[in-house]
Design an enzyme around this catalytic site. Structure first.
Site, PDB file in Angstrom:
ATOM      1  CE1 TYR A 266      -3.288  -3.006   0.196  1.00  0.00           C
ATOM      2  CE2 TYR A 266      -3.556  -2.272   2.494  1.00  0.00           C
ATOM      3  CZ  TYR A 266      -3.810  -2.988   1.462  1.00  0.00           C
ATOM      4  OH  TYR A 266      -4.874  -4.051   1.304  1.00  0.00           O
TER       5      TYR A 266
ATOM      6  CB  SER B 120     -13.651  -4.317  -2.345  1.00  0.00           C
ATOM      7  OG  SER B 120     -12.493  -3.787  -2.657  1.00  0.00           O
TER       8      SER B 120
ATOM      9  CG  LEU C  79     -18.799   0.561   0.918  1.00  0.00           C
ATOM     10  CD1 LEU C  79     -18.641   2.041   1.017  1.00  0.00           C
ATOM     11  CD2 LEU C  79     -20.351   0.322   1.078  1.00  0.00           C
TER      12      LEU C  79
END
Length: 347
Positions: free
Chosen positions: A53, A236, A238
């Protein structure tokens, strides 16, 4: 906030896990710190990150920056022992991480030690294998997946080598518990079997994609979770922001993931749009915020340990954390089931 057990660890983790993959690209260090401050104030005690990330986008220039942002927050706030911290070792294929090398004992150790340094901590509570070396059905690959092409013994050898090194890291106190990500039911069971045979650390969780638009976990992996206490950490939830309704008008706000990734990694396509609109209409019909409805559905699933939320704004963060208090009644769940039966695999 509501809390749930993390596998068989005895740890209580918040049902909302704070995801961090935009910090260092879409979000500044200061914004990341504000998100952590607010989340902790609302009872969130579970953070998830990874050496890879940020991923919006992932690049050699930013790799590890998210962990560094969390590290400066720990250094400044002194709250390390209040947080259950999860991170991940990348699988193979990313040229800017260990020259794209596949999983090995050396890769796991080097990744963990780099993460500890960036995170400014002596230990990681949950260390996860980000993805396996072999191809799986994740990220829209189920249409073309051929598990019969995999070398079974090679896969088992990699799992054994990785688990051996994770065992060493646990014994050294650098890692407390271990988990998986982007795995299958068969793969998860191989890790569990090896743990029982060799006395290695037990797999406590699996972090896979799950949302109203992506429910592959509902079958075999749900059975594994139920009988082996390997709960889902849903990423994830959403569908990369689709289920919030923010793209409903067709406009793509500058700086959003859709502006950077036109199909949201295969999530936003013609075949997914009817299902998406149907779910958004359910929220309209029942007077629910669509993001909160989507998250509340995830949290209602019996195999769910935590839903990992991500936000680029404080408004989004507040909405998402607020979903923990939303209970969906039978009428909403019936509507969701009807759509699921019509659009079982919409993307």
């Amino acid at each position: 906030m509501k809390y749930r057990k993390l596998g068989r660890t005895g740890l209580d983790v918040s049902a909302i896990c704070l995801g961090t993959m935009t910090w260092g690209s879409q979000n500044t260090e200061a914004e990341g710190h504000r998100q952590m401050d607010y989340a902790v104030g609302e009872g969130v005690n579970f953070f998830d990150t990874a050496e890879l990330y940020p991923t919006t986008p992932a690049s050699a220039d930013t790799v590890g920056d998210t962990e560094s942002i969390i590290g400066t927050w720990f250094a400044g706030r002194g709250k390390r022992d209040d947080i259950v911290l999860a991170s991940k070792v990348a699988g193979g294929g990313r040229a800017w991480i260990d020259d794209g090398a596949n999983l090995s004992a050396a890769k796991v150790r080097h990744a963990c030690e780099r993460s500890l340094k960036r995170l400014q901590t002596d230990y990681i509570d949950l260390y996860q294998v980000h993805w396996p070396d072999r191809q799986t059905y994740h990220f829209r690959k189920s249409w073309f997946w051929k598990p019969e092409d995999h070398d079974r013994q090679q896969t088992l050898d990699v799992i054994a080598e990785v688990m051996g090194e994770l065992d060493a890291l646990v014994k050294e106190g650098k890692v407390r518990h271990v988990g998986l990500s982007n795995e299958t039911a068969w793969g998860t069971m191989q890790y569990l079997k090896l743990s029982e045979q060799k006395g290695f650390p037990r797999i406590q969780s699996i972090q896979n994609e799950y949302s109203l638009l992506h429910r592959l976990f509902d079958t075999d992996l749900a059975e594994v979770a139920a009988h082996e206490d390997v709960g889902l950490l849903a990423f994830s939830p959403l569908a990369a922001g689709l289920l919030s309704g923010k793209y409903r008008t067709g406009e793509v706000p500058e700086g959003t993931r859709l502006s950077m990734q036109p199909d949201l990694n295969g999530r936003y396509q013609e075949r997914s749009k009817p299902a998406l609109e149907a779910y958004l209409a359910v929220a309209d019909r029942h007077g629910l915020d669509p993001a909160q409805m989507a998250l509340a559905f995830c949290l209602s699933r019996p195999f769910m340990t935590a839903a990992i939320i991500g936000a680029t704004s404080m408004e989004q963060l507040k909405t998402n954390i607020g979903a923990v208090d939303v209970e969906l009644d039978d009428a909403v769940l019936d509507d969701i089931l009807e759509i699921y039966q019509r659009h079982t695999v919409p993307m």
